[in-house]
Design a protein around this motif. Sequence first.
Motif, PDB file in Angstrom:
ATOM      1  N   GLY A  14       0.706  -1.146  -0.020  1.00  0.00           N
ATOM      2  CA  GLY A  14      -0.020  -0.029   0.141  1.00  0.00           C
ATOM      3  C   GLY A  14       0.804   1.520   0.031  1.00  0.00           C
ATOM      4  O   GLY A  14       0.156   2.350   0.275  1.00  0.00           O
ATOM      5  N   ILE A  15       2.113   1.160  -0.246  1.00  0.00           N
ATOM      6  CA  ILE A  15       2.941   2.268  -0.182  1.00  0.00           C
ATOM      7  C   ILE A  15       2.484   3.364  -1.507  1.00  0.00           C
ATOM      8  O   ILE A  15       2.624   4.677  -1.174  1.00  0.00           O
ATOM      9  N   ASN A  16       1.882   3.011  -2.546  1.00  0.00           N
ATOM     10  CA  ASN A  16       1.211   3.936  -3.657  1.00  0.00           C
ATOM     11  C   ASN A  16       0.028   4.562  -2.811  1.00  0.00           C
ATOM     12  O   ASN A  16      -0.021   5.942  -3.085  1.00  0.00           O
ATOM     13  N   THR A  17      -0.466   4.075  -2.196  1.00  0.00           N
ATOM     14  CA  THR A  17      -1.844   4.651  -1.588  1.00  0.00           C
ATOM     15  C   THR A  17      -1.550   5.602  -0.530  1.00  0.00           C
ATOM     16  O   THR A  17      -1.884   6.632  -0.442  1.00  0.00           O
ATOM     17  N   LEU A  18      -0.439   4.959   0.346  1.00  0.00           N
ATOM     18  CA  LEU A  18       0.174   6.113   1.364  1.00  0.00           C
ATOM     19  C   LEU A  18       0.740   7.581   0.757  1.00  0.00           C
ATOM     20  O   LEU A  18       0.513   8.483   1.099  1.00  0.00           O
ATOM     21  N   MET A  19       1.423   7.280  -0.531  1.00  0.00           N
ATOM     22  CA  MET A  19       2.149   8.365  -1.296  1.00  0.00           C
ATOM     23  C   MET A  19       0.987   9.409  -1.629  1.00  0.00           C
ATOM     24  O   MET A  19       1.147  10.370  -1.788  1.00  0.00           O
ATOM     25  N   LEU A  20       0.006   8.710  -2.170  1.00  0.00           N
ATOM     26  CA  LEU A  20      -1.085   9.385  -2.876  1.00  0.00           C
ATOM     27  C   LEU A  20      -2.033  10.068  -1.823  1.00  0.00           C
ATOM     28  O   LEU A  20      -2.303  11.419  -2.128  1.00  0.00           O
ATOM     29  N   TYR A  21      -2.195   9.457  -0.683  1.00  0.00           N
ATOM     30  CA  TYR A  21      -3.136  10.128   0.477  1.00  0.00           C
ATOM     31  C   TYR A  21      -2.313  10.827   1.589  1.00  0.00           C
ATOM     32  O   TYR A  21      -3.067  11.151   2.470  1.00  0.00           O
ATOM     33  N   ALA A  22      -1.160  10.929   1.276  1.00  0.00           N
ATOM     34  CA  ALA A  22      -0.289  11.534   2.302  1.00  0.00           C
ATOM     35  C   ALA A  22      -0.601  12.985   2.755  1.00  0.00           C
ATOM     36  O   ALA A  22      -0.861  13.329   4.093  1.00  0.00           O
ATOM     37  N   PRO A  23      -1.012  13.909   1.764  1.00  0.00           N
ATOM     38  CA  PRO A  23      -1.390  14.956   2.134  1.00  0.00           C
ATOM     39  C   PRO A  23      -2.776  15.156   3.056  1.00  0.00           C
ATOM     40  O   PRO A  23      -2.857  15.662   4.071  1.00  0.00           O
ATOM     41  N   THR A  24      -3.597  14.093   2.745  1.00  0.00           N
ATOM     42  CA  THR A  24      -4.945  14.096   3.402  1.00  0.00           C
ATOM     43  C   THR A  24      -4.397  13.533   4.909  1.00  0.00           C
ATOM     44  O   THR A  24      -5.439  14.009   5.604  1.00  0.00           O
ATOM     45  N   ILE A  25      -3.740  12.522   5.018  1.00  0.00           N
ATOM     46  CA  ILE A  25      -3.304  12.095   6.204  1.00  0.00           C
ATOM     47  C   ILE A  25      -2.705  13.109   7.009  1.00  0.00           C
ATOM     48  O   ILE A  25      -3.041  13.181   8.240  1.00  0.00           O
ATOM     49  N   PHE A  26      -1.586  13.724   6.347  1.00  0.00           N
ATOM     50  CA  PHE A  26      -1.228  14.695   7.391  1.00  0.00           C
ATOM     51  C   PHE A  26      -1.856  15.922   7.720  1.00  0.00           C
ATOM     52  O   PHE A  26      -2.048  16.486   8.846  1.00  0.00           O
ATOM     53  N   ARG A  27      -3.077  16.327   6.903  1.00  0.00           N
ATOM     54  CA  ARG A  27      -4.130  17.119   7.198  1.00  0.00           C
ATOM     55  C   ARG A  27      -4.939  16.699   8.372  1.00  0.00           C
ATOM     56  O   ARG A  27      -5.168  17.409   9.316  1.00  0.00           O
ATOM     57  N   ASP A  28      -5.284  15.639   8.561  1.00  0.00           N
ATOM     58  CA  ASP A  28      -6.141  14.803   9.424  1.00  0.00           C
ATOM     59  C   ASP A  28      -5.269  14.732  10.619  1.00  0.00           C
ATOM     60  O   ASP A  28      -5.968  14.528  11.726  1.00  0.00           O
ATOM     61  N   ILE A  29      -3.886  14.656  10.737  1.00  0.00           N
ATOM     62  CA  ILE A  29      -3.241  14.537  12.009  1.00  0.00           C
ATOM     63  C   ILE A  29      -2.961  15.905  12.567  1.00  0.00           C
ATOM     64  O   ILE A  29      -2.299  15.946  13.537  1.00  0.00           O
ATOM     65  N   GLY A  30      -3.139  16.937  11.980  1.00  0.00           N
ATOM     66  CA  GLY A  30      -3.295  18.206  12.428  1.00  0.00           C
ATOM     67  C   GLY A  30      -2.342  19.129  11.664  1.00  0.00           C
ATOM     68  O   GLY A  30      -2.241  20.447  12.187  1.00  0.00           O
ATOM     69  N   LEU A  31      -1.708  18.903  10.603  1.00  0.00           N
ATOM     70  CA  LEU A  31      -1.007  19.931   9.718  1.00  0.00           C
ATOM     71  C   LEU A  31      -2.088  20.424   9.051  1.00  0.00           C
ATOM     72  O   LEU A  31      -2.778  20.054   8.432  1.00  0.00           O
ATOM     73  N   ASN A  32      -1.960  22.054   9.120  1.00  0.00           N
ATOM     74  CA  ASN A  32      -2.939  22.692   8.271  1.00  0.00           C
ATOM     75  C   ASN A  32      -2.545  23.533   7.442  1.00  0.00           C
ATOM     76  O   ASN A  32      -3.448  23.928   6.413  1.00  0.00           O
ATOM     77  N   SER A  33      -1.357  23.972   7.355  1.00  0.00           N
ATOM     78  CA  SER A  33      -0.936  24.636   6.231  1.00  0.00           C
ATOM     79  C   SER A  33      -0.316  23.690   4.929  1.00  0.00           C
ATOM     80  O   SER A  33      -0.048  22.769   4.939  1.00  0.00           O
ATOM     81  N   ILE A  34      -0.528  24.442   3.817  1.00  0.00           N
ATOM     82  CA  ILE A  34      -0.247  24.103   2.564  1.00  0.00           C
ATOM     83  C   ILE A  34       1.151  23.498   2.632  1.00  0.00           C
ATOM     84  O   ILE A  34       1.556  22.383   2.163  1.00  0.00           O
ATOM     85  N   GLN A  35       2.090  24.370   2.981  1.00  0.00           N
ATOM     86  CA  GLN A  35       3.549  24.351   2.957  1.00  0.00           C
ATOM     87  C   GLN A  35       3.998  23.219   3.766  1.00  0.00           C
ATOM     88  O   GLN A  35       4.674  22.381   3.490  1.00  0.00           O
ATOM     89  N   SER A  36       3.191  23.094   5.111  1.00  0.00           N
ATOM     90  CA  SER A  36       3.942  22.048   5.986  1.00  0.00           C
ATOM     91  C   SER A  36       3.599  20.674   5.627  1.00  0.00           C
ATOM     92  O   SER A  36       4.204  19.495   5.501  1.00  0.00           O
ATOM     93  N   ILE A  37       2.206  20.497   4.838  1.00  0.00           N
ATOM     94  CA  ILE A  37       1.852  19.314   4.199  1.00  0.00           C
ATOM     95  C   ILE A  37       2.850  18.991   2.991  1.00  0.00           C
ATOM     96  O   ILE A  37       3.279  17.965   2.741  1.00  0.00           O
ATOM     97  N   ALA A  38       3.162  20.152   2.273  1.00  0.00           N
ATOM     98  CA  ALA A  38       4.109  19.712   1.090  1.00  0.00           C
ATOM     99  C   ALA A  38       5.417  19.294   1.589  1.00  0.00           C
ATOM    100  O   ALA A  38       6.029  18.389   1.077  1.00  0.00           O
ATOM    101  N   LEU A  39       5.924  19.958   2.662  1.00  0.00           N
ATOM    102  CA  LEU A  39       7.173  19.657   3.141  1.00  0.00           C
ATOM    103  C   LEU A  39       7.055  18.070   3.695  1.00  0.00           C
ATOM    104  O   LEU A  39       8.323  17.548   3.408  1.00  0.00           O
ATOM    105  N   CYS A  40       6.188  17.857   4.363  1.00  0.00           N
ATOM    106  CA  CYS A  40       6.087  16.460   4.777  1.00  0.00           C
ATOM    107  C   CYS A  40       6.019  15.211   3.669  1.00  0.00           C
ATOM    108  O   CYS A  40       6.563  14.333   3.627  1.00  0.00           O
TER     109      CYS A  40
END
Length: 167
Positions: free
Chosen positions: A135-161
């Motif tokens: 499922g690594i491809n799924t994780l890579m695809l949905y990583a921004p959504t996952i990062f947003r759901d765990i509390g990262l709220n800015s576009i830049q922090s999500i893109a950096l992660c």
Amino acid sequence: MVSLQQWAITWGIFLAFGIDYGCSFIKGPKQFRLPLGLQIVPSIILLFTMVLMPFSPRWLVAHNYISDARRVLGRLRTYGHASAPEVQEELRLIHETIVHERETMHSSYWDLLKYPNRRRTFLGCGMQFMQQFTGINTLMLYAPTIFRDIGLNSIQSIALCQAINGL
């Protein structure tokens, strides 16, 4: 050689995510158009430099272009000295191998399921299946959504992660 290819792919993913991170600071339609446009640069370089690549010496010998094969081997092995003994020996081995294969072997895709290739085929297909199954491809695809759901709220922090995730 395989690990070198994977290493290059990993760096390419990292650079793509880094470019996405850098473009996240741009406002407007250039934010997504610039990364899309930059993706074509390596493809264009590859398109024009592939013309400069020589044919494989084995392919040339198999199609009876012996002098071209000798020249290519000379460039690859002895800095252009096509008459070097190493080149002649390798050319002879390639020719013998091709003659032997034409006389004794006929291969088909069914041969991949017969001994001794069956194990290799199942290992290669199994490794590819497990890489996808993890499922690594799924994780890579949905990583921004996952990062947003765990509390990262800015576009830049999500893109950096996401860029760090690319490593």
